[in-house]
Design an enzyme around this catalytic site. Structure first.
Site, PDB file in Angstrom:
ATOM      1  N   LYS A 171      85.499 -58.970 -15.250  1.00 16.98           N
ATOM      2  CA  LYS A 171      85.123 -58.773 -16.651  1.00 16.98           C
ATOM      3  C   LYS A 171      85.441 -57.331 -16.997  1.00 16.98           C
ATOM      4  O   LYS A 171      84.865 -56.404 -16.430  1.00 16.98           O
ATOM      5  CB  LYS A 171      83.631 -59.082 -16.865  1.00 16.98           C
ATOM      6  CG  LYS A 171      83.223 -59.024 -18.337  1.00 16.98           C
ATOM      7  CD  LYS A 171      81.788 -59.509 -18.548  1.00 16.98           C
ATOM      8  CE  LYS A 171      81.438 -59.488 -20.042  1.00 16.98           C
ATOM      9  NZ  LYS A 171      80.075 -59.969 -20.309  1.00 16.98           N
ATOM     10  N   GLU A 182      92.437 -39.434   2.178  1.00 16.93           N
ATOM     11  CA  GLU A 182      91.716 -38.162   2.028  1.00 16.93           C
ATOM     12  C   GLU A 182      90.465 -38.109   2.920  1.00 16.93           C
ATOM     13  O   GLU A 182      89.783 -37.095   2.967  1.00 16.93           O
ATOM     14  CB  GLU A 182      91.306 -37.947   0.568  1.00 16.93           C
ATOM     15  CG  GLU A 182      92.457 -37.527  -0.341  1.00 16.93           C
ATOM     16  CD  GLU A 182      91.954 -37.070  -1.705  1.00 16.93           C
ATOM     17  OE1 GLU A 182      91.143 -36.130  -1.766  1.00 16.93           O
ATOM     18  OE2 GLU A 182      92.374 -37.676  -2.701  1.00 16.93           O
ATOM     19  N   THR A 206      75.804 -67.174 -21.679  1.00 16.73           N
ATOM     20  CA  THR A 206      76.037 -67.187 -23.119  1.00 16.73           C
ATOM     21  C   THR A 206      76.671 -68.497 -23.556  1.00 16.73           C
ATOM     22  O   THR A 206      76.476 -68.951 -24.683  1.00 16.73           O
ATOM     23  CB  THR A 206      76.923 -65.988 -23.504  1.00 16.73           C
ATOM     24  OG1 THR A 206      76.159 -64.809 -23.315  1.00 16.73           O
ATOM     25  CG2 THR A 206      77.378 -66.036 -24.942  1.00 16.73           C
ATOM     26  N   THR A 259      78.916 -64.669 -18.256  1.00 17.04           N
ATOM     27  CA  THR A 259      80.117 -63.905 -17.924  1.00 17.04           C
ATOM     28  C   THR A 259      79.823 -62.614 -17.154  1.00 17.04           C
ATOM     29  O   THR A 259      80.714 -62.065 -16.523  1.00 17.04           O
ATOM     30  CB  THR A 259      80.914 -63.548 -19.200  1.00 17.04           C
ATOM     31  OG1 THR A 259      80.094 -62.748 -20.057  1.00 17.04           O
ATOM     32  CG2 THR A 259      81.374 -64.794 -19.914  1.00 17.04           C
ATOM     33  N   ASP A 260      78.572 -62.127 -17.202  1.00 17.15           N
ATOM     34  CA  ASP A 260      78.306 -60.800 -16.620  1.00 17.15           C
ATOM     35  C   ASP A 260      78.569 -60.754 -15.117  1.00 17.15           C
ATOM     36  O   ASP A 260      79.076 -59.755 -14.602  1.00 17.15           O
ATOM     37  CB  ASP A 260      76.853 -60.383 -16.901  1.00 17.15           C
ATOM     38  CG  ASP A 260      76.628 -60.050 -18.377  1.00 17.15           C
ATOM     39  OD1 ASP A 260      77.621 -59.924 -19.119  1.00 17.15           O
ATOM     40  OD2 ASP A 260      75.463 -59.918 -18.778  1.00 17.15           O
ATOM     41  N   TYR A 295      70.556 -63.218 -29.449  1.00 12.11           N
ATOM     42  CA  TYR A 295      70.596 -64.560 -28.894  1.00 12.11           C
ATOM     43  C   TYR A 295      70.001 -64.526 -27.501  1.00 12.11           C
ATOM     44  O   TYR A 295      69.838 -63.458 -26.901  1.00 12.11           O
ATOM     45  CB  TYR A 295      72.021 -65.127 -28.854  1.00 12.11           C
ATOM     46  CG  TYR A 295      72.905 -64.523 -27.787  1.00 12.11           C
ATOM     47  CD1 TYR A 295      73.576 -63.336 -28.003  1.00 12.11           C
ATOM     48  CD2 TYR A 295      73.051 -65.153 -26.553  1.00 12.11           C
ATOM     49  CE1 TYR A 295      74.378 -62.779 -27.022  1.00 12.11           C
ATOM     50  CE2 TYR A 295      73.851 -64.606 -25.562  1.00 12.11           C
ATOM     51  CZ  TYR A 295      74.511 -63.425 -25.805  1.00 12.11           C
ATOM     52  OH  TYR A 295      75.298 -62.873 -24.834  1.00 12.11           O
TER      53      TYR A 295
HETATM   54  N1  ASP Z   1      74.464 -61.847 -20.399  1.00 14.01           N
HETATM   55  C1  ASP Z   1      75.242 -63.062 -20.520  1.00 14.01           C
HETATM   56  C2  ASP Z   1      75.341 -63.691 -19.149  1.00 14.01           C
HETATM   57  O1  ASP Z   1      76.059 -63.196 -18.326  1.00 14.01           O
HETATM   58  C3  ASP Z   1      76.574 -62.746 -21.088  1.00 14.01           C
HETATM   59  C4  ASP Z   1      77.556 -63.894 -21.148  1.00 14.01           C
HETATM   60  O2  ASP Z   1      77.379 -64.965 -20.615  1.00 14.01           O
HETATM   61  O3  ASP Z   1      78.621 -63.695 -21.787  1.00 14.01           O
HETATM   62  O4  ASP Z   1      74.702 -64.682 -18.923  1.00 14.01           O
END
Ligand code: ASP
Length: 339
Positions: free
Chosen positions: A169, A296, A17, A96-97, A30
């Site tokens: 995340k 457990e 992103t 970010t994923d 996007y």
């Molecule tokens: N789907 C995107 C990615 O991980 C989300 C992001 O970058 O925030 O490339």
């Protein structure tokens, strides 16, 4: 003597992103990874004042599509850059994923010698109040400090510096989506200045000795890396999902309930997997906390490995690299308890 010359950094772009462009016709839509590394740098005035920055495009993917092949490229290229006496550090832009997975993989596959900072953004580059430019600016400022090298590859998001092992995340939206739920962030960046958290003071005071990569994957093409699957535990889970995974995998990570648990049926499936020679690691789906041995579940009797502090996604990476290195289960358990 501190090295006062201007730092020379390389930006490795992978997409995400942070390089995403919004649709001009459909509000809110996007596409991640549409802009290249030069576009990213051009969007951040003042970067040139922080360091000499060159850039390379390693991939252009939304990180939901991150692959072991890209990881292998990143490990090889970053290792070569870190060994170059003309290069002082590396910044990696990333979606970010799966940012936490790439950061953790690199923390195991790279030498800890010079700064490596991974950075992303929650809002696309063309969004109102995009967070990418500020994150990138701070990531470059951080990579230009020598001291961050002692923490291995780190993640910079939303003013915060996180260790690769602990970062996660935690939310699907919002610029404050990242945290280190089992500990604390390493620090924050105020302007261009890292402000370290009190708990890292001993690490800052200690002498820094660069270390070699714990797992050097460069001789192993990505298609030869062992397959490790994650099986998710839930109410009334049956064992057949594990049986199917065990046929095609060398390792299985349980994303277990609570302290890494599952229904008797799923546990029986995991025992069958162990009997086939598959290494089974119990992790927790809860999002934080430690998975200990023999609470457990009788791990000694069942032959299971407890994931310790690692979440299921990171447990998959450590198990894969241990299997690639040919480590026996006892060594693998020790590796998890020290992770
Ligand atoms: N789907 C995107 C990615 O991980 C989300 C992001 O970058 O925030 O490339």
């Amino acid at each position: 003597m501190p090295d006062l010359r201007r730092k020379r950094l390389v930006l490795l772009a992978t997409g995400g992103t942070i390089a995403g462009a919004q649709s001009e016709t459909q509000a809110g839509r996007y596409t991640a990874g549409s802009l290249n590394a030069d576009d990213l740098i051009a969007a951040v005035p003042g970067l040139a004042a922080l360091a000499d920055l060159s850039c390379e495009q390693v991939a252009s993917v939304g990180s939901q599509n991150m692959t072991h092949a890209v990881w292998a490229l990143l490990a090889a290229r970053t290792t070569a850059l870190l060994a170059d006496p003309d290069i002082d550090g590396v910044v990696i832009t990333h979606g970010t994923d799966t940012l936490e997975e790439t950061a953790y993989f690199l923390s195991l596959a790279l030498p800890w010698s010079k700064p490596v900072v991974l950075v992303g953004a929650m809002r696309p580059a063309t969004a109102m109040s995009a967070d990418g430019p500020a994150n990138l600016y701070q990531a470059v400022a951080l990579a230009a400090t020598e001291i961050v090298a002692r923490f291995g590859p780190v993640v910079l998001m939303n003013d915060e510096i996180h260790a690769a092992q602990g970062v996660q995340k935690m939310a699907s939206s919002g610029v404050a989506a990242f945290a280190s739920p089992n500990g604390a962030r390493l620090g924050v960046v105020a302007g261009v200045q890292p402000i370290w958290a009190p708990h890292v003071a001993p690490a800052l005071d200690a002498a820094f000795t660069p270390t070699a990569a714990r797992f050097d994957v460069r001789q192993h093409p990505a298609h030869t890396w062992p397959r490790v699957e994650i099986v998710y535990s839930h109410a009334d889970a049956q064992g057949d999902a594990v049986d199917e995974a065990a046929v095609r995998s060398q390792g299985i990570v349980l994303a277990g309930v609570g302290g890494g648990y599952a229904t008797d049926a799923l546990m029986a499936g995991m025992a069958r997997a162990v009997a086939r020679g598959v290494v089974v690691v119990r992790a927790t789906r809860t999002g934080s906390g430690f998975v200990a041995r023999n609470i457990e579940v009788d791990d000694d009797a069942m032959g299971f490995v407890a994931a310790g502090w690692l979440n299921p996604a990171k447990a998959r990476i450590l198990l894969m690299l241990c299997l690639l290195a040919g480590h026996p289960p006892q060594f693998i358990q020790d590796a998890f308890l020290r992770a």
